[in-house]
Design a protein around this motif. Structure first.
Motif, mmCIF file in Angstrom:
data_model
loop_
_atom_site.group_PDB
_atom_site.id
_atom_site.type_symbol
_atom_site.label_atom_id
_atom_site.label_comp_id
_atom_site.label_asym_id
_atom_site.label_seq_id
_atom_site.Cartn_x
_atom_site.Cartn_y
_atom_site.Cartn_z
ATOM 1 N N VAL A 140 10.292 -29.721 -36.607
ATOM 2 C CA VAL A 140 9.292 -29.171 -35.688
ATOM 3 C C VAL A 140 9.571 -29.746 -34.300
ATOM 4 N N VAL A 147 8.579 -30.936 -30.777
ATOM 5 C CA VAL A 147 7.349 -31.528 -30.247
ATOM 6 C C VAL A 147 7.600 -32.044 -28.836
ATOM 7 N N GLU A 155 5.485 -34.351 -25.910
ATOM 8 C CA GLU A 155 4.302 -35.206 -25.786
ATOM 9 C C GLU A 155 4.233 -35.823 -24.389
ATOM 10 N N VAL A 188 -3.760 -30.544 -28.822
ATOM 11 C CA VAL A 188 -2.585 -29.832 -29.318
ATOM 12 C C VAL A 188 -2.554 -28.440 -28.693
ATOM 13 N N LEU A 217 3.626 -27.864 -29.303
ATOM 14 C CA LEU A 217 4.445 -27.607 -30.483
ATOM 15 C C LEU A 217 5.066 -26.220 -30.409
ATOM 16 N N ARG A 241 6.007 -23.034 -32.386
ATOM 17 C CA ARG A 241 5.660 -22.432 -33.671
ATOM 18 C C ARG A 241 6.928 -22.074 -34.459
ATOM 19 N N THR A 300 11.680 -24.815 -33.208
ATOM 20 C CA THR A 300 11.213 -25.017 -34.584
ATOM 21 C C THR A 300 11.783 -23.890 -35.438
ATOM 22 N N LEU A 348 1.911 -27.093 -38.595
ATOM 23 C CA LEU A 348 1.610 -27.734 -37.317
ATOM 24 C C LEU A 348 0.535 -28.798 -37.462
ATOM 25 N N ALA A 364 2.268 -31.769 -38.678
ATOM 26 C CA ALA A 364 3.025 -32.392 -37.592
ATOM 27 C C ALA A 364 2.114 -33.247 -36.721
#
Length: 317
Positions: A49, A51, A53, A61, A90, A92, A98, A115, A118
Motif C-alpha cells: 500500500v 502511503v 505521511e 486519512v 493512501l 487506493r 498500490t 486501507l 494500513a
C-alpha cells in the motif's frame, strides 16, 4: 491471391500488436520514472500500500477519487492539514502505487478493509476519514463495516447514493471481460497524457485547474494498463455496491461533516449529499455555492474548517 492477401493482413496485425505492446510498456516505464512513489510502500497483510505521511496530531486519512491517486491531495490540502494533524494519504488499490487486489475490480468494502488495516498498522486506529468522490464511498464503507476504526467522517463531494444514469460507453468498453484488456492496452500505447489533462479540466469546472496541478498530479499514471482496467471495473460496479450499502448509513454513529458544491456536475448534490445528510444521524451538510467537483482545491479553507469541526465534535480538539 486471396491467401497471400490474408497473410499480409495477418502480418500487419501482428506487427501492429507488437508495436502497441512495446509502446504501452515504454509509456508505463517513462511515466513511472518521471513520477515515482512520493511516499513509502507499506506491507499490509502481504499486499503493498502506497502511503504518504506528514504532520503531527490527531490522524486524518485522505482517500482519493476515481482515476486519481494520492497526489491529488498532496498538491496543497495535505500540507495545510499537516499543520494541525497527522495526515495519511493512501493510494487506493489499482491506482497510484498500490497494486490491484485481484483481477475482478476491488469493491468499496474490500478497499475499506485494506486501507483501514494500513491506517491501523501506522498507529492511526481511529482516524478522521476524508474521502473525495469515489473515495467518499470507500470512506462510508469503512465507517459502516469498521465502525471501531473511525473517529469522524468528512465526505467530500462523495458518491453516496444510487443513481439512474447508465454507465458510459467508455467504461462499458474498458470494463468488458475481453474487449477491456484490448482497449486499455490501445489507450496506454496511443493516447497522449494531454487527454487526461483535458479531462481533469472538465472535472474542475466551473473552476480553473490550479497552476502546476497537471504536472504534480501525474496524469500519465492514470494511463497505465492496470490502472485503466482497475478503475473501469471499480466504476462499473460502484452503483450496485452503493445501492447495497446506503441502507446502512443509519448505523454510522461518528460526527460527520459533509461538503458538496452546488455546481458539481460529476457527482450531483441533490442525488448524493443532500440525502446523505438525512441518512447519517447528526450529519451536517455544508453546501459550497458555485463550486464544482473539486472543493478541496477551490475552497481548501472550507474543507480544512470541516476537518476542524469534525475533530472538535469527536473530542480530538
Amino acid at each position: 491471391m486471396a491467401l497471400k492477401a490474408l497473410l499480409w493482413v495477418c502480418a500487419a496485425l501482428a506487427l501492429f500488436a507488437a508495436v502497441t505492446l512495446w509502446r504501452a510498456r515504454a509509456h508505463e516505464a517513462r511515466v513511472e520514472r518521471h513520477w515515482p512513489p512520493s511516499g513509502r510502500i507499506l506491507e499490509v497483510g502481504g499486499h503493498p500500500v502506497h502511503v504518504w505521511e506528514a504532520g503531527e496530531g490527531p490522524p486524518v486519512v485522505l482517500i482519493h477519487g476515481a482515476s486519481a491517486n494520492l497526489r491529488d491531495f498532496t498538491f496543497s490540502l495535505a500540507q495545510r492539514l499537516a499543520r494541525s494533524y497527522r495526515v495519511i494519504a493512501l493510494d487506493r488499490p489499482g491506482l497510484g502505487y498500490t497494486p490491484r487486489l485481484g483481477d475482478g475490480g476491488a469493491s468499496i468494502a474490500e478497499q475499506a478493509g485494506l486501507l483501514s488495516e494500513a491506517a491501523a498498522q501506522l498507529g492511526a486506529e481511529r482516524p478522521i476519514l476524508l474521502g473525495h468522490s469515489y473515495g467518499g464511498a470507500v470512506a462510508l464503507a469503512w465507517a459502516v463495516h469498521h465502525p471501531e476504526r473511525v473517529a469522524a467522517l468528512v465526505p467530500l463531494a462523495a458518491a453516496s447514493n444510487p443513481w439512474d444514469s447508465p454507465l458510459s460507453l467508455y467504461y462499458k468498453l474498458t470494463s468488458h471481460p475481453w474487449l477491456g484488456p484490448v482497449a486499455v492496452t490501445l489507450i496506454t500505447a496511443w493516447v497522449p497524457d494531454r487527454v487526461v489533462e483535458n479531462a481533469v479540466a472538465e472535472v474542475f469546472a466551473p473552476q480553473q485547474v490550479p497552476q502546476g496541478y497537471g504536472a504534480h498530479f501525474a496524469p500519465g499514471l492514470t494511463l497505465r494498463r492496470a490502472t485503466l482496467r482497475e478503475n473501469a471495473l471499480q466504476r462499473a460496479s460502484i452503483n450496485a455496491e452503493i445501492r447495497a450499502l446506503h441502507s446502512r448509513y443509519g448505523e454510522i454513529a461518528v460526527p460527520t461533516e459533509i461538503l458538496h458544491g452546488d455546481a458539481d456536475t460529476t457527482v450531483g448534490l441533490s442525488i448524493h449529499s443532500e440525502p446523505l445528510a438525512g441518512q447519517i444521524p447528526g450529519a451536517r451538510l455544508t453546501v459550497l455555492e458555485g463550486i464544482g467537483h473539486m472543493p478541496h482545491h477551490a475552497r481548501e479553507g472550507a474543507v480544512a474548517a470541516a476537518v476542524d469541526r469534525a475533530a472538535a465534535r469527536a473530542g480530538l480538539r
